[in-house]
Design an enzyme around this catalytic site. Structure first.
Site, short mmCIF file in Angstrom:
data_model
loop_
_atom_site.label_atom_id
_atom_site.label_comp_id
_atom_site.label_asym_id
_atom_site.label_seq_id
_atom_site.Cartn_x
_atom_site.Cartn_y
_atom_site.Cartn_z
N GLU A 193 -6.57 -8.02 -0.67
CA GLU A 193 -6.97 -8.08 0.74
C GLU A 193 -8.44 -7.75 0.85
OE1 GLU A 193 -4.86 -5.47 3.39
OE2 GLU A 193 -2.94 -5.83 2.43
N GLU A 222 0.81 -1.22 0.00
CA GLU A 222 0.00 0.00 0.00
C GLU A 222 0.85 1.27 0.00
OE1 GLU A 222 -2.90 -0.33 3.19
OE2 GLU A 222 -4.18 -1.57 1.92
C1 GLA Z 1 -4.18 -2.73 4.99
C2 GLA Z 1 -2.80 -3.34 5.06
C3 GLA Z 1 -2.75 -4.60 5.86
C4 GLA Z 1 -3.62 -4.50 7.10
C5 GLA Z 1 -5.02 -4.17 6.68
C6 GLA Z 1 -6.00 -4.11 7.82
O1 GLA Z 1 -4.90 -3.09 3.90
O2 GLA Z 1 -2.23 -3.56 3.81
O3 GLA Z 1 -1.39 -4.84 6.22
O4 GLA Z 1 -3.11 -3.54 7.95
O5 GLA Z 1 -5.01 -2.90 6.10
O6 GLA Z 1 -7.30 -3.84 7.37
#
Ligand code: GLA
Ligand code: ZN
Length: 708
Positions: free
Chosen positions: A311, A154
């Protein structure tokens, strides 16, 4: 033509996996792989925040645990997206080389801690990232489990350190060449802001300059480009050794920091992290359409190529005010929604809940109890079974006849400019109003930006196109001239790409095609509505039991426009409401106009309208263009909570019918289908036709031959 599936004809199913947190409990690691198999997982993202475990001291490496992890996963038939660990750095690195720590806009350098907070310009950081990335690539590039690179995590944010300031100045020199040019394009004569030496330029800061909108815009562009440059650096480090392994970087929800259309060009495939707030809003279509639009944006970033849901949470997040649990069925519905909009994977954050630190209560497939026999675990297993039946869908495409222009650079500009609504222009929400009206008719929409090709669409909708980027107006003109329908709104065609207003009347270079001139724009208090009535021509908008005598309502922004002589007025502002403290003195001026241009038509909508207006405008466009829904028939409006979406392979149309409402609903089918998820007694796909019933939060996946 469908796409070549990125990872073969099987849906990827898995999660972020952090075995390094459990190395002193080998029984946990053994149980993990067995349970992964039980849930039918076939992919894990590994190593995302593992730098300190891989390089515990500068130049001292320990790959033993990762060797064992990849071998163990491989032995159980589970593939891996291997991460580069740059999303969080080891403490020794921050301590020894403070330049790797980010500086905020007030000039304060961060302490060690958190994550995602390094300077992306720092040569030291780049060098250290290069060393670890290369070691990973050399060691695991040919490992049979590894199928792709998960670059960092991210990417986001910006840094205002001296190194970044210098790089920003260089970026501006390259762009403007001379200070005269920069001063002119930034309109620096205003408030005596003329720059006489490049070194006088500083990134925007509340302590200094925040009012030069073109500076702010260039800073946004620079930070996006500079972070992308860092991402390319990471990519090139691994590509030099593993040229054939595809790379991705996990993107975020309608992310404001960076211009993802620029980023997409540099990555092999798109992936993103989706955390919708299900069950919080009363209106079941709101969050479903919001999430669908985000999925469609991700698909459109690379011209429709299938993408990866990197995710999502199987149960809840732990970073919102309230951690509302996904209701039974919702995890499956949300996961299949991603597939319906073009994903070839479903992945979670995370496989197993951490025992300590900040994410110990974030949803995971394996809870602290340690087994799969939980509500979440059982649903995850059932989803694994369902996805295992959908492999043939991989590579199939979503075919959109409609595009929505949602442009990040325009968003930077429109939010920053001090103008009609400093409390928020609601650009995203305004775009969502239009998106939702198409979505509610089961019409596929690509979400594109101003740099994209328009020619493949029948209808292009572009709300609040405040900033017209280089070449865009030309593309719009050609699109309409050749028969396309273009829908624009108030506050469009106001500035060029350094935020200089167009002279000679708005919407600037789009005036001719739109056939209107916007003279002023009015802003209304929240809760205040203006009434709009249909002109005789407006009867064309009478669908869904709307009568010619009915009124529509506008709010927030009201453009005051003059139609050209050959422009039709379909709807106009109504007479003032009696005793209004803010009289709508523009009664009679147009709210909806239509202008024929070449072979096509351009619609202009002067205000942010109510849902009935958008629904009926879309009905008009359906009638005009024979727009289709996911079932392949002429589109019509679906009941609240229902959605219809399709993916097409060379042989089949796959139809996804979802029910986002908390009650049962049914839908009539005009064609005969086979059920992808349910078999009859002989083990063949069940035949489905006529009316089908959907349980609360259920998604049905059906197929029929493409030419049936
Ligand atoms: C983000 C991060 C993950 C985690 C999630 C929790 O998407 O990439 O490492 O922290 O949030 O929702
Ligand atoms: Zn920096």
């Amino acid at each position: 033509m469908a796409f070549t599936p990125l990872f073969g004809h099987q849906m990827l199913y898995g999660a972020d996996y952090n075995p390094e947190q459990w190395l002193d409990m080998p029984e946990v690691l053994d149980a993990d792989v067995k349970m992964m198999q039980q849930a039918r997982c076939n992919i894990m993202s590994v190593g995302i925040f593992s730098w300190a475990k891989l390089e515990p001291e500068e130049g001292v490496f320990d790959f033993s645990w990762l060797d064992a992890t990849l071998d163990r996963l491989n032995a159980h038939g589970i593939k891996v997206f291997l991460a580069t660990p740059s999303g969080a750095r080891p403490a020794w690195l921050a301590q020894k080389y403070p330049e790797v720590l980010r500086v905020n806009e007030q000039g304060q350098r961060a302490l060690f801690g958190g994550r995602h907070n390094h300077c992306m310009t720092s040569p030291v950081y780049r060098e250290k990232v290069k060393i670890i990335n290369q070691k990973l690539a050399e060691r695991y590039g040919k490992h049979p489990a590894v199928i792709g690179w998960h670059l960092s995590n991210e990417y986001g944010g910006s840094c205002h350190c001296p190194l970044c300031q210098e790089k920003f100045r260089q970026y501006l020199k390259d762009k403007y060449q001379t200070l005269e040019n920069l001063n002119a394009r930034w309109w620096n004569t205003f408030w005596s802001h003329t720059i006489t030496d490049w070194s006088q330029i500083h990134s925007p800061s509340l302590l200094g300059e925040k009012a030069v909108h073109a500076l702010n815009l260039d800073w946004q562009r620079f930070t996006s480009d500079n972070a992308l440059d860092f991402c390319k650096w990471e990519r090139d480090c691994v590509k030099a050794i593993t040229p054939d392994l595809p790379v991705t970087a996990n993107f975020m929800e309608f992310f404001l920091d960076y211009d993802y259309f620029q980023w997409a060009k540099e990555l092999d495939f798109i992936s993103w992290d989706s955390y919708p707030q299900w069950h919080v809003f009363k209106d079941p279509d709101y969050i479903a359409s919001y999430t669908a639009m985000n999925h469609d944006l991700m698909r459109s970033l690379k011209g429709g190529q299938p993408w990866v849901l990197m995710e999502s949470t199987p149960s809840c997040t732990n970073w919102r005010e309230l951690s509302t649990l996904k209701r039974p069925g919702m995890n499956t519905l949300a996961s299949l929604q991603a597939v319906a909009h073009g994903a070839d994977s479903v992945q979670f954050f995370q496989w197993r809940k951490s025992r300590g630190s900040s994410e110990k209560f974030h949803g995971a497939i394996i809870d602290h109890v340690g087994h799969l026999d939980t509500r979440v675990g059982r649903e995850a297993c059932d989803l694994g079974l369902k996805l295992s039946k959908l492999g043939e869908i991989c590579g199939s495409e979503v075919k959109a006849e409609v595009a929505l222009v949602f442009d990040t650079q325009n968003r930077w500009a429109i939010d920053d400019a001090q103008g009609p609504r400093n409390k928020g222009m609601n650009y995203l929400e305004h775009c969502l109003d239009y998106y939702r009206a198409f979505y509610k008719c089961g019409i596929a929409v690509d979400v594109i930006d101003e740099t994209c090709d328009l020619s493949k669409y029948k209808v292009v909708v572009a709300p609040l196109t405040y900033m017209l980027r280089e070449g865009y107006a030309e593309r719009v003109k050609n699109f309409v001239a050749q028969g396309g329908t273009y829908v624009s709104t108030c506050w469009s065609g106001i500035v060029d790409d350094t935020d200089l207003c167009f002279l000679g009347g708005f919407p600037g270079p789009l005036r001719e095609v739109m056939g209107i001139w916007e003279e002023e724009i009015d802003s209304l208090e929240d809760g205040i509505e203006v009434y709009a009535k249909m002109e005789p021509k407006g009867a064309e908008l009478c669908f869904n039991s709307v009568e010619p005598s009915d009124i529509f309502k506008g709010h927030e922004l009201c453009g005051l426009v003059h139609p050209d002589a050959d422009t039709e007025v379909l709807v106009s502002y109504d007479v003032d409401q009696p005793q209004s403290y803010s009289p709508i003195f523009y009664a009679g001026m147009p709210v909806l106009t239509r202008h024929a241009y070449g072979q096509g038509k351009a619609y202009y909508v002067a205000s942010r309208m109510d849902r009935a207006f958008y629904d009926n405008l879309v009905q008009l466009l359906i009638a005009d263009h024979e727009l289709h829904n996911g079932c392949g028939q002429k589109a019509y409006r679906l009941a609240e909570g229902l959605s219809v979406t399709a993916r097409l392979s060379d042989n089949y149309r796959y139809v996804f019918i979802g029910n986002y409402a908390s009650y049962e609903q049914s839908l009539g089918l005009n064609f005969a289908y086979e059920d992808m998820l349910n078999e009859d007694e002989q083990g063949n796909k069940q035949a489905v036709s006529g009316a089908i019933t959907l349980k609360p939060f259920e998604m049905r996946v059906l197929r029929r031959p493409i030419n049936s």
